[in-house]
Scaffold this motif. Structure first.
Motif, PDB file in Angstrom:
ATOM      1  N   GLY A  18       0.870  -1.155  -0.096  1.00 36.50           N
ATOM      2  CA  GLY A  18       0.083   0.014   0.000  1.00 36.50           C
ATOM      3  C   GLY A  18       1.057   1.364  -0.053  1.00 36.50           C
ATOM      4  N   ALA A  19       0.536   1.983  -1.019  1.00 38.70           N
ATOM      5  CA  ALA A  19       1.458   3.475  -1.258  1.00 38.70           C
ATOM      6  C   ALA A  19       0.790   4.726  -0.934  1.00 38.70           C
ATOM      7  CB  ALA A  19       2.306   3.390  -2.713  1.00 38.70           C
ATOM      8  N   LEU A  21      -0.946   7.247   1.841  1.00 36.72           N
ATOM      9  CA  LEU A  21      -0.022   8.180   2.818  1.00 36.72           C
ATOM     10  C   LEU A  21       0.242   7.560   4.101  1.00 36.72           C
ATOM     11  CD1 LEU A  21       0.984  10.895   3.731  1.00 36.72           C
ATOM     12  CD2 LEU A  21      -1.317  11.411   4.682  1.00 36.72           C
ATOM     13  N   SER A  22      -0.099   6.487   4.475  1.00 40.67           N
ATOM     14  CA  SER A  22       0.351   5.657   5.456  1.00 40.67           C
ATOM     15  C   SER A  22       1.556   4.849   5.246  1.00 40.67           C
ATOM     16  CB  SER A  22      -0.740   4.773   6.251  1.00 40.67           C
ATOM     17  OG  SER A  22      -1.135   3.890   5.580  1.00 40.67           O
ATOM     18  N   GLY A  49      -0.106   6.826  -3.807  1.00 37.75           N
ATOM     19  CA  GLY A  49      -0.819   8.036  -3.122  1.00 37.75           C
ATOM     20  C   GLY A  49      -2.118   7.644  -2.685  1.00 37.75           C
ATOM     21  N   GLY A  50      -2.694   6.622  -3.153  1.00 35.40           N
ATOM     22  CA  GLY A  50      -4.045   6.170  -2.657  1.00 35.40           C
ATOM     23  C   GLY A  50      -5.112   7.390  -2.731  1.00 35.40           C
ATOM     24  N   GLN A  64      -4.418  17.844  14.093  1.00 31.34           N
ATOM     25  CA  GLN A  64      -3.778  16.804  13.344  1.00 31.34           C
ATOM     26  C   GLN A  64      -2.309  16.894  13.727  1.00 31.34           C
ATOM     27  OE1 GLN A  64      -4.929  15.438   9.582  1.00 31.34           O
ATOM     28  NE2 GLN A  64      -6.841  16.423   9.422  1.00 31.34           N
ATOM     29  N   VAL A 224      -1.668  -7.504  -4.008  1.00 29.94           N
ATOM     30  CA  VAL A 224      -1.299  -8.586  -3.015  1.00 29.94           C
ATOM     31  C   VAL A 224      -2.627  -9.401  -2.842  1.00 29.94           C
ATOM     32  CG1 VAL A 224      -0.785  -9.047  -0.724  1.00 29.94           C
ATOM     33  CG2 VAL A 224       0.547  -7.606  -2.060  1.00 29.94           C
ATOM     34  N   LEU A 366     -13.845   4.322  -1.585  1.00 28.95           N
ATOM     35  CA  LEU A 366     -13.747   4.862  -0.460  1.00 28.95           C
ATOM     36  C   LEU A 366     -13.450   3.811   0.590  1.00 28.95           C
ATOM     37  CD1 LEU A 366     -16.943   7.355  -0.575  1.00 28.95           C
ATOM     38  CD2 LEU A 366     -14.492   7.831  -0.240  1.00 28.95           C
ATOM     39  N   ASN A 367     -12.625   4.059   1.567  1.00 31.51           N
ATOM     40  CA  ASN A 367     -12.124   3.235   2.446  1.00 31.51           C
ATOM     41  C   ASN A 367     -13.583   2.785   3.518  1.00 31.51           C
ATOM     42  OD1 ASN A 367      -9.861   3.017   1.460  1.00 31.51           O
ATOM     43  ND2 ASN A 367      -8.581   4.250   2.909  1.00 31.51           N
ATOM     44  N   ASN A 395      -9.392   8.175   9.283  1.00 29.50           N
ATOM     45  CA  ASN A 395      -9.868   8.355   7.945  1.00 29.50           C
ATOM     46  C   ASN A 395      -9.616  10.100   7.640  1.00 29.50           C
ATOM     47  OD1 ASN A 395     -11.114   5.848   7.666  1.00 29.50           O
ATOM     48  ND2 ASN A 395     -13.211   6.977   7.409  1.00 29.50           N
ATOM     49  N   LEU A 396      -8.591  10.566   8.533  1.00 28.38           N
ATOM     50  CA  LEU A 396      -8.053  11.876   7.825  1.00 28.38           C
ATOM     51  C   LEU A 396      -6.510  11.516   7.573  1.00 28.38           C
ATOM     52  CD1 LEU A 396      -9.634  14.204  10.446  1.00 28.38           C
ATOM     53  CD2 LEU A 396     -10.424  13.705   7.970  1.00 28.38           C
ATOM     54  N   MET A 397      -5.644  12.695   6.963  1.00 28.70           N
ATOM     55  CA  MET A 397      -4.360  12.379   6.831  1.00 28.70           C
ATOM     56  C   MET A 397      -3.614  12.247   8.270  1.00 28.70           C
ATOM     57  SD  MET A 397      -3.576  14.998   3.828  1.00 28.70           S
ATOM     58  CE  MET A 397      -3.967  16.525   4.568  1.00 28.70           C
ATOM     59  N   ALA A 400      -3.500   8.741   9.009  1.00 26.84           N
ATOM     60  CA  ALA A 400      -2.580   7.977   8.054  1.00 26.84           C
ATOM     61  C   ALA A 400      -1.002   8.035   8.710  1.00 26.84           C
ATOM     62  CB  ALA A 400      -2.584   8.451   6.616  1.00 26.84           C
TER      63      ALA A 400
HETATM   64  C1  LIG Z   1     -12.168  13.304  -1.345  1.00 29.57           C
HETATM   65  C2  LIG Z   1     -11.196  13.115  -0.210  1.00 29.57           C
HETATM   66  C3  LIG Z   1     -10.704  14.363   0.302  1.00 29.57           C
HETATM   67  C4  LIG Z   1      -9.993  14.270   1.609  1.00 29.57           C
HETATM   68  N1  LIG Z   1      -9.622  15.435   2.151  1.00 29.57           N
HETATM   69  C5  LIG Z   1      -8.890  15.470   3.243  1.00 29.57           C
HETATM   70  C6  LIG Z   1      -8.591  16.663   3.914  1.00 29.57           C
HETATM   71  O1  LIG Z   1      -8.762  17.647   3.287  1.00 29.57           O
HETATM   72  N2  LIG Z   1      -8.016  16.583   5.117  1.00 29.57           N
HETATM   73  C7  LIG Z   1      -7.527  15.327   5.673  1.00 29.57           C
HETATM   74  O2  LIG Z   1      -6.924  15.084   6.848  1.00 29.57           O
HETATM   75  N3  LIG Z   1      -7.787  14.166   5.277  1.00 29.57           N
HETATM   76  C8  LIG Z   1      -8.655  14.201   3.933  1.00 29.57           C
HETATM   77  N4  LIG Z   1      -8.906  12.948   3.134  1.00 29.57           N
HETATM   78  C9  LIG Z   1      -8.591  11.868   3.853  1.00 29.57           C
HETATM   79  C10 LIG Z   1      -7.148  11.384   3.586  1.00 29.57           C
HETATM   80  O3  LIG Z   1      -6.929  11.817   2.159  1.00 29.57           O
HETATM   81  C11 LIG Z   1      -7.062   9.857   3.749  1.00 29.57           C
HETATM   82  O4  LIG Z   1      -7.547   9.368   5.099  1.00 29.57           O
HETATM   83  C12 LIG Z   1      -5.583   9.308   3.683  1.00 29.57           C
HETATM   84  O5  LIG Z   1      -4.980   9.744   2.313  1.00 29.57           O
HETATM   85  C13 LIG Z   1      -5.663   7.681   3.745  1.00 29.57           C
HETATM   86  O6  LIG Z   1      -4.475   7.216   3.429  1.00 29.57           O
HETATM   87  P1  LIG Z   1      -4.103   5.787   3.891  1.00 29.57           P
HETATM   88  O7  LIG Z   1      -2.572   5.418   3.487  1.00 29.57           O
HETATM   89  O8  LIG Z   1      -4.590   5.230   5.204  1.00 29.57           O
HETATM   90  O9  LIG Z   1      -5.046   4.721   2.894  1.00 29.57           O
HETATM   91  P2  LIG Z   1      -5.082   4.992   1.198  1.00 29.57           P
HETATM   92  O10 LIG Z   1      -4.783   6.444   0.625  1.00 29.57           O
HETATM   93  O11 LIG Z   1      -6.372   4.230   0.847  1.00 29.57           O
HETATM   94  O12 LIG Z   1      -4.006   3.840   0.954  1.00 29.57           O
HETATM   95  C14 LIG Z   1      -4.149   2.499   0.701  1.00 29.57           C
HETATM   96  C15 LIG Z   1      -3.178   1.911  -0.532  1.00 29.57           C
HETATM   97  O13 LIG Z   1      -3.273   0.683  -0.529  1.00 29.57           O
HETATM   98  C16 LIG Z   1      -3.488   0.069  -1.820  1.00 29.57           C
HETATM   99  N5  LIG Z   1      -4.070  -1.144  -1.739  1.00 29.57           N
HETATM  100  C17 LIG Z   1      -5.054  -1.599  -1.232  1.00 29.57           C
HETATM  101  N6  LIG Z   1      -5.292  -2.887  -1.380  1.00 29.57           N
HETATM  102  C18 LIG Z   1      -4.190  -3.465  -2.037  1.00 29.57           C
HETATM  103  C19 LIG Z   1      -3.426  -4.671  -2.347  1.00 29.57           C
HETATM  104  N7  LIG Z   1      -4.309  -5.788  -1.810  1.00 29.57           N
HETATM  105  N8  LIG Z   1      -2.285  -4.675  -2.676  1.00 29.57           N
HETATM  106  C20 LIG Z   1      -1.652  -3.762  -3.219  1.00 29.57           C
HETATM  107  N9  LIG Z   1      -2.022  -2.306  -2.718  1.00 29.57           N
HETATM  108  C21 LIG Z   1      -3.149  -2.333  -2.159  1.00 29.57           C
HETATM  109  C22 LIG Z   1      -4.489   0.944  -2.572  1.00 29.57           C
HETATM  110  O14 LIG Z   1      -4.216   1.077  -3.859  1.00 29.57           O
HETATM  111  C23 LIG Z   1      -3.915   2.378  -1.775  1.00 29.57           C
HETATM  112  O15 LIG Z   1      -2.888   3.148  -2.630  1.00 29.57           O
HETATM  113  C24 LIG Z   1      -9.810  13.166   2.341  1.00 29.57           C
HETATM  114  C25 LIG Z   1     -10.161  11.905   1.365  1.00 29.57           C
HETATM  115  C26 LIG Z   1     -10.944  11.881   0.257  1.00 29.57           C
HETATM  116  C27 LIG Z   1     -11.152  10.690  -0.323  1.00 29.57           C
END
Ligand SMILES: Cc1cc2nc3c(=O)[nH]c(=O)nc-3n(C[C@H](O)[C@H](O)[C@H](O)COP(=O)(O)OP(=O)(O)OC[C@H]3O[C@@H](n4cnc5c(N)ncnc54)[C@H](O)[C@@H]3O)c2cc1C
Length: 476
Positions: A18-19, A21-22, A49-50, A64, A224, A366-367, A395-397, A400
């Motif tokens: 998973g690439a 933010l986290s 970037g997800g 945050q 995966v 969406l997650n 569910n926010l940055m 992550a």
């Molecule tokens: C429209 C929108 C606006 C937002 N605005 C804000 C904001 O203004 N402020 C704020 O704080 N937060 C905001 N957020 C929330 C924030 O962007 C997310 O909480 C954060 O980016 C989530 O990061 P993550 O790494 O946890 O998950 P994700 O970004 O979902 O990363 C998961 C990654 O895993 C990969 N993956 C999944 N399954 C598999 C697999 N089986 N094999 C390989 N790869 C896989 C996916 O492709 C993805 O790249 C917003 C979200 C959205 C959707």
């Protein structure tokens, strides 16, 4: 649990799946602690970037703290916006228009205040599943009278929890909101974007993270599907059967995606949460980005801040002449997002909006968040992700980044315990949870006025009086 001994020498020290933010945060944190480690990141998408996306802005509130500290370590500027920026310009919201705008906004404000006042009782860690608690759809319908305010709330619930309002119950939604500092904060971040918040460019953030990780390989289009846990390493297999072995694996993916993986030996019971929502039809989210010769919205007297409740579209000015936003839609509407968005913007900001110099879009699922944060690793398999692990700013940055740092420390603990300091451990302690808000007496009182009940009982009483009158008239 007795794990089998593996026959191989693991290829990697840490593998990150998973690439988003986290996952990228984990990579940066691990390398910052021990640069000699052999690391790899896999993602099923064609771009890293997800949910962060590659364009537009993200908004950060002061709570945050992990995100703010991490950005300062990366030297990424969080922009504090000027108070008078666009102060004379109007926003362009559906909710501000029409004869019913005032009562619609009044009852929405009342409902949001009411939920925020109750939030104190809920904790993201508990995520209780009480029986006989209404789902959010029923709760919204029985508390809001106007269709416009109901639709706004349905969209908000789905955008934030990843589930339609009829599939998440009141308690679950409240636990989720409490992990972010309340519903008003979520509304500010996703819709209002007030000047009190800081903003950060998604592109700048992503470029910086990737630059920091330039020594390690980020493999795209690798999904995966299987995780095999041996005593001294983990083997992860992709959809075409290619194995990757590592001493520790960080699964920085949403929990519902973890549930789709095949685990060998099976995942211990404490982690397994059977999903009751497997067959539901998922909504998608398309993020869009446009560039124009001029900011046409400003010429129409608007700040560019846009909200349509149906179809659900949010837009904002990214920079003068750049416009970003997102649309939530069903899978069969995916091909018409561009047309729909441009038409809506043209209707409000002028025909010139139909012809951007540049248009980009990115569609994603969406997650879903329907369980307590999974903070405990399964031996060498470590969970991460804002929706999966974060205890604060879920569910926010901020969530992550928090989960990414926590996962990095857990992985280092497995592969290089000697580099983990007490400061690192302190950094990943469970965070102070939300303490609730306090409202003025008047707002608290107003939040109790339920227009839906008021109208329902008024109609009932008037009807009853009318019937009695009628009956009395007939008999006399
Ligand atoms: C429209 C929108 C606006 C937002 N605005 C804000 C904001 O203004 N402020 C704020 O704080 N937060 C905001 N957020 C929330 C924030 O962007 C997310 O909480 C954060 O980016 C989530 O990061 P993550 O790494 O946890 O998950 P994700 O970004 O979902 O990363 C998961 C990654 O895993 C990969 N993956 C999944 N399954 C598999 C697999 N089986 N094999 C390989 N790869 C896989 C996916 O492709 C993805 O790249 C917003 C979200 C959205 C959707």
């Amino acid at each position: 649990m007795d794990l089998p001994f593996g026959k191989e020498l693991p290829q990697l020290d840490v593998l990150i799946v998973g690439a988003g933010l986290s996952g990228l945060t984990s990579g940066v944190k691990i390398l910052a602690k021990e640069h000699s480690l052999n690391l790899k990141i896999l993602d099923e998408c064609s771009k890293p970037g997800g949910l962060l996306g590659t364009q537009g802005l993200r908004f950060v509130n002061k709570e945050q703290t992990e995100m703010i500290n991490f950005m300062s370590q990366l030297n990424v500027t969080l922009r504090v916006r000027e108070e008078d920026e666009g102060a004379n310009l109007e926003r362009c919201w559906d909710l501000d228009r029409g004869l019913l705008a005032a009562p619609v906004k009044f009852e929405l404000r009342r409902y949001i205040n009411m939920l925020d006042l109750r939030m104190k009782k809920y904790s993201s860690l508990r995520f209780r599943f009480r029986k006989r608690v209404p789902n959010m759809e029923r709760h919204i319908r029985s508390n809001l009278f106007f269709e416009q305010s109901r639709k706004f709330m349905f969209n908000l619930v789905e955008l934030f929890s990843g589930l339609p309002a009829n599939e998440i119950n009141f308690d679950e939604f409240m636990c989720l909101c409490s992990s972010c500092g309340g519903l008003s904060v979520i509304i500010d971040i996703y819709f209002k974007m007030p000047k009190s918040m800081m903003d950060v460019s998604c592109k700048k953030l992503l470029d910086t993270l990737i630059e920091k990780l330039h020594d390690i390989e980020i493999l795209k289009n690798v999904k995966v599907v299987k995780v095999k846990h041996f005593k001294d390493y983990v083997e992860v297999t992709n959809s075409i059967g290619k194995p990757y072995t590592a001493q520790a694996v960080i699964l920085a993916i949403p929990w519902e995606r973890v549930n789709e993986l095949q685990f060998e030996p099976p995942l211990p019971k404490q982690y397994f949460k059977p999903s009751a929502h497997k067959d539901r039809s998922k909504k998608l989210l398309t993020q869009f980005f446009m560039r124009y010769t001029k900011s046409h919205w400003v010429y129409q007297g608007y700040s560019g801040h846009f909200l349509s409740v149906e179809p659900f579209v949010v837009g904002y000015e990214n920079q003068p002449t750049e416009y970003s936003g997102y649309m939530m839609h069903s899978p069969d509407e995916s091909n018409s997002v561009r047309e729909t968005v441009l038409e809506m913007l043209a209707e409000n900001f002028g025909e010139e909006m139909q012809n951007p110099l540049e248009y980009q879009e990115q569609t994603m699922e969406l997650n879903t968040t329907l369980s307590s944060p999974q903070t405990k690793p399964w031996l060498r398999v470590i969970w991460s992700g804002s929706s999966t692990v974060a205890t604060k700013n879920r569910n926010l940055m901020g969530g992550a980044v928090e989960s990414g740092i926590r996962a990095a420390v857990s992985a280092l603990y497995v592969v290089r315990p000697q580099v983990v300091s007490w400061r690192d451990l302190q950094e990943v302690q469970d965070r102070k949870l939300y303490e609730g808000i306090s409202l003025s007496r008047v707002s608290a009182l107003l939040s109790r006025i339920n227009l839906y009940n008021f109208t329902f009982y008024s109609v009932f009483v008037i009807g009853l009086v009318f019937l009695l009158n009628f009956g009395y008239g007939q008999s006399a």
